[in-house]
Design an enzyme around this catalytic site. Structure first.
Site, PDB file in Angstrom:
ATOM      1  N   CYS A  80       0.840  -1.200   0.000  1.00  0.00           N
ATOM      2  CA  CYS A  80       0.000   0.000   0.000  1.00  0.00           C
ATOM      3  C   CYS A  80       0.876   1.251   0.000  1.00  0.00           C
ATOM      4  O   CYS A  80       1.900   1.308   0.673  1.00  0.00           O
ATOM      5  CB  CYS A  80      -0.913  -0.001   1.224  1.00  0.00           C
ATOM      6  SG  CYS A  80      -1.934   1.477   1.355  1.00  0.00           S
ATOM      7  N   CYS A  83       1.049   4.275   3.940  1.00  0.00           N
ATOM      8  CA  CYS A  83       1.917   4.418   5.108  1.00  0.00           C
ATOM      9  C   CYS A  83       3.329   3.913   4.802  1.00  0.00           C
ATOM     10  O   CYS A  83       3.513   3.037   3.970  1.00  0.00           O
ATOM     11  CB  CYS A  83       1.367   3.630   6.299  1.00  0.00           C
ATOM     12  SG  CYS A  83      -0.259   4.181   6.837  1.00  0.00           S
ATOM     13  N   CYS A 162      -6.642  -1.788   7.565  1.00  0.00           N
ATOM     14  CA  CYS A 162      -6.004  -0.477   7.732  1.00  0.00           C
ATOM     15  C   CYS A 162      -6.158  -0.009   9.172  1.00  0.00           C
ATOM     16  O   CYS A 162      -7.263   0.020   9.712  1.00  0.00           O
ATOM     17  CB  CYS A 162      -6.634   0.531   6.780  1.00  0.00           C
ATOM     18  SG  CYS A 162      -5.977   2.214   6.937  1.00  0.00           S
ATOM     19  N   GLN A 291      -8.170  19.547   9.850  1.00  0.00           N
ATOM     20  CA  GLN A 291      -7.013  18.730  10.234  1.00  0.00           C
ATOM     21  C   GLN A 291      -7.390  17.260  10.324  1.00  0.00           C
ATOM     22  O   GLN A 291      -8.385  16.897  10.953  1.00  0.00           O
ATOM     23  CB  GLN A 291      -6.456  19.207  11.572  1.00  0.00           C
ATOM     24  CG  GLN A 291      -5.705  20.517  11.503  1.00  0.00           C
ATOM     25  CD  GLN A 291      -4.349  20.392  10.829  1.00  0.00           C
ATOM     26  OE1 GLN A 291      -3.919  19.302  10.481  1.00  0.00           O
ATOM     27  NE2 GLN A 291      -3.683  21.513  10.626  1.00  0.00           N
ATOM     28  N   TYR A 320      -4.801  32.053   4.667  1.00  0.00           N
ATOM     29  CA  TYR A 320      -5.100  30.656   4.301  1.00  0.00           C
ATOM     30  C   TYR A 320      -5.922  30.023   5.429  1.00  0.00           C
ATOM     31  O   TYR A 320      -5.567  28.991   5.986  1.00  0.00           O
ATOM     32  CB  TYR A 320      -3.820  29.853   4.065  1.00  0.00           C
ATOM     33  CG  TYR A 320      -2.791  30.555   3.204  1.00  0.00           C
ATOM     34  CD1 TYR A 320      -2.852  30.503   1.809  1.00  0.00           C
ATOM     35  CD2 TYR A 320      -1.751  31.281   3.790  1.00  0.00           C
ATOM     36  CE1 TYR A 320      -1.900  31.155   1.029  1.00  0.00           C
ATOM     37  CE2 TYR A 320      -0.801  31.932   3.007  1.00  0.00           C
ATOM     38  CZ  TYR A 320      -0.883  31.860   1.632  1.00  0.00           C
ATOM     39  OH  TYR A 320       0.060  32.508   0.869  1.00  0.00           O
ATOM     40  N   GLU A 341      -9.281  33.318   2.805  1.00  0.00           N
ATOM     41  CA  GLU A 341      -9.257  31.959   2.258  1.00  0.00           C
ATOM     42  C   GLU A 341      -9.791  31.974   0.828  1.00  0.00           C
ATOM     43  O   GLU A 341     -10.793  32.647   0.543  1.00  0.00           O
ATOM     44  CB  GLU A 341     -10.101  31.018   3.123  1.00  0.00           C
ATOM     45  CG  GLU A 341     -10.402  29.667   2.537  1.00  0.00           C
ATOM     46  CD  GLU A 341      -9.155  28.852   2.216  1.00  0.00           C
ATOM     47  OE1 GLU A 341      -9.120  28.220   1.147  1.00  0.00           O
ATOM     48  OE2 GLU A 341      -8.220  28.845   3.058  1.00  0.00           O
ATOM     49  N   ASP A 386      -0.954  29.605   7.398  1.00  0.00           N
ATOM     50  CA  ASP A 386      -1.161  28.159   7.309  1.00  0.00           C
ATOM     51  C   ASP A 386      -1.412  27.804   5.844  1.00  0.00           C
ATOM     52  O   ASP A 386      -2.514  27.401   5.460  1.00  0.00           O
ATOM     53  CB  ASP A 386      -2.341  27.729   8.186  1.00  0.00           C
ATOM     54  CG  ASP A 386      -2.425  26.210   8.341  1.00  0.00           C
ATOM     55  OD1 ASP A 386      -1.536  25.515   7.811  1.00  0.00           O
ATOM     56  OD2 ASP A 386      -3.378  25.728   8.975  1.00  0.00           O
ATOM     57  N   CYS A 413       1.986  22.072   6.839  1.00  0.00           N
ATOM     58  CA  CYS A 413       1.942  20.616   6.691  1.00  0.00           C
ATOM     59  C   CYS A 413       3.117  20.131   5.852  1.00  0.00           C
ATOM     60  O   CYS A 413       3.227  18.939   5.570  1.00  0.00           O
ATOM     61  CB  CYS A 413       0.624  20.184   6.054  1.00  0.00           C
ATOM     62  SG  CYS A 413       0.355  20.870   4.408  1.00  0.00           S
TER      63      CYS A 413
END
Length: 456
Positions: A80, A83, A162, A291, A320, A341, A386, A413
């Site tokens: 997969c 991850c 999963c 999030q 943002y 935004e 952000d 992120c």
């Protein structure tokens, strides 16, 4: 020349770069490629053969890393693409991520050593959104619904077992898959651009239990209102722990491999789900960002409030701003907060959220930060950033810096683009005062990070 470019080689991964680049060596010449784990021995295909540096594509893992010593892990961990650290102890995963982030600062020649990483309160069953793809495991095989197989663009992996999603995700995925298998429905073929089923996007508010299911298809006259209602009414009877309160149908005829909302229809319930975080309620629409790990996000947002160090005399600008999560949290402590935004749906939800939470010292502006920053009036004490994964638009960063607030709080992120942007602030006379990483995405390569930037 072509033979040299296409040759294969065996290398041991000796370095890792954020977020998913590995480096091995062939006769002291570095070979860089995507994927892999520190310590693995792998086979790669050379795609660019230079005298000082080679580029390659990972073909297969020949020997596992000594760090891969977990006894329990997802059954699809080897195939997969979701991850990377399923077989690595969590403490080791955190150390690897921390080292990669520190290397980002070295790459940008930024002297800053006070970097820490905060672990997630939970490491399993934490994701509140999943985007599954319809397809098949092998050409001509049965309809499948899952994630893209690692290094295989067309093959789909069944995500049975999963362990990073809430169990309701798997229940709904299986339910929808079996529903359309019985209907003998087709999936969208990326080469021929034919077929019907494209994606299934599930969102769950983990603190309230509300679930949204968004079925993404190409346009089809055969999937009329009656069939849509039949699908929705059947789906809401699925045996889940939470409650399905919204079923959406999105039509997407784009050739791009992304969910593009050309036409969106609510076929059951509401157009949103409601999540609760830090005492506030947030409406989340089918295409508004929230999030993915609310448990870690709460820690991150509390740190953002601490970094901002605001009181009722402060004016805060949140760039943002998404659905206005951070804007509202700042407004709780500030005199006034403004969010900008570009996604109009997110702005609409942000306005609704503020009303529902009875926050009046707040406003939102829909539009591109690059354009709207020129029309925002007033002096701001704190500017919160952000941005999306690509970081701050190079044309906007100068205008943002020119706002000259008391401090910037930069959440990202993608630490790679964040550190790149921090260098711009430093070149303009600012200083990085604090920097922390938050592991929002256990078992994957990604992290969230927050920086406090002030004028020297």
């Amino acid at each position: 020349m072509s033979k040299r470019k296409n040759k294969t080689a065996e290398v041991k991964i000796e370095e890792i770069l954020y977020p998913n680049r590995s480096i091995g060596y062939i006769e002291d010449i570095p070979v860089e490629f995507k994927g892999g784990i520190l310590g693995q021995k792998v086979k790669v295909k050379i795609t660019r053969n230079r005298k000082t540096k080679k580029k390659a594509k990972l073909i297969e893992t020949l020997e596992k890393s000594p760090f891969e010593n977990m006894k329990e892990y997802c059954p699809n961990a080897d195939i997969c693409g979701g991850c990377s650290y399923q077989k690595v102890p969590y403490e080791t995963e955190l150390l690897m991520k921390l080292k990669m982030i520190k290397n980002l600062f070295k790459e940008e020649n930024i002297e800053y050593d006070n970097i820490s990483i905060n672990q997630s309160p939970v490491t399993k069953y934490y994701r509140n959104k999943m985007e599954y793809t319809f397809g098949d495991k092998e050409k001509g095989g049965a309809l499948e619904l899952g994630l893209h197989r690692k290094n295989r663009f067309y093959e789909i992996v069944d995500t049975e077992g999963c362990n990073i999603v809430d169990e309701d995700f798997e229940k709904i995925r299986k339910f929808v898959l079996h529903y359309f298998r019985k209907k003998d429905e087709t999936f969208y073929h990326k080469i021929s651009h034919t077929g019907f089923l494209r994606n299934l996007v599930i969102k769950k508010a983990l603190n309230t239990g509300e679930i949204m299911v968004n079925l993404v298809t190409t346009s089809s006259e055969g999937f009329d209102d009656t069939k849509k209602k039949l699908f929705a009414n059947t789906l809401v009877g699925a045996d889940v722990n939470g409650k399905i309160v919204s079923v959406i149908h999105t039509e997407n005829n784009s050739i791009a491999d992304a969910v593009i909302p050309e036409k969106v229809t609510v076929i059951f319930g509401k157009d949103h789900i409601t999540e609760e975080l830090m005492g506030l309620k947030f409406k989340i629409g089918p295409f508004s960002f929230f999030q993915p790990n609310v448990y870690s996000a709460e820690k991150l947002y509390k740190r953002a409030q601490e970094f901002a160090s605001i009181d009722k005399t402060y004016r805060v600008l949140d760039l943002y701003s998404g659905t206005g999560t951070i804007t509202q949290l700042m407004a709780q402590k500030a005199g006034h907060a403004t969010g900008i935004e570009i996604v109009e749906e997110a702005v609409d939800k942000a306005i609704e959220n503020a009303k529902d939470n009875e926050i009046e010292n707040i406003d939102f502006i829909a539009g591109d930060v690059l354009k709207k920053i020129e029309v925002v009036k007033g002096k701001y004490d704190v500017v919160v950033l952000d941005p999306p994964r690509e970081g701050i638009n190079p044309n906007a960063i100068e205008k943002i810096i020119d706002l000259e607030p008391k401090r910037f709080v930069y959440i990202s992120c993608n630490p790679r683009t964040q550190v790149r942007d921090i260098k711009k602030f430093i070149e303009k006379g600012y200083e990085l005062k604090k920097y922390e990483a938050f592991d929002q995405f256990p078992n994957t390569r990604h992290v969230e990070a927050i920086a406090l930037i002030q004028k020297m």
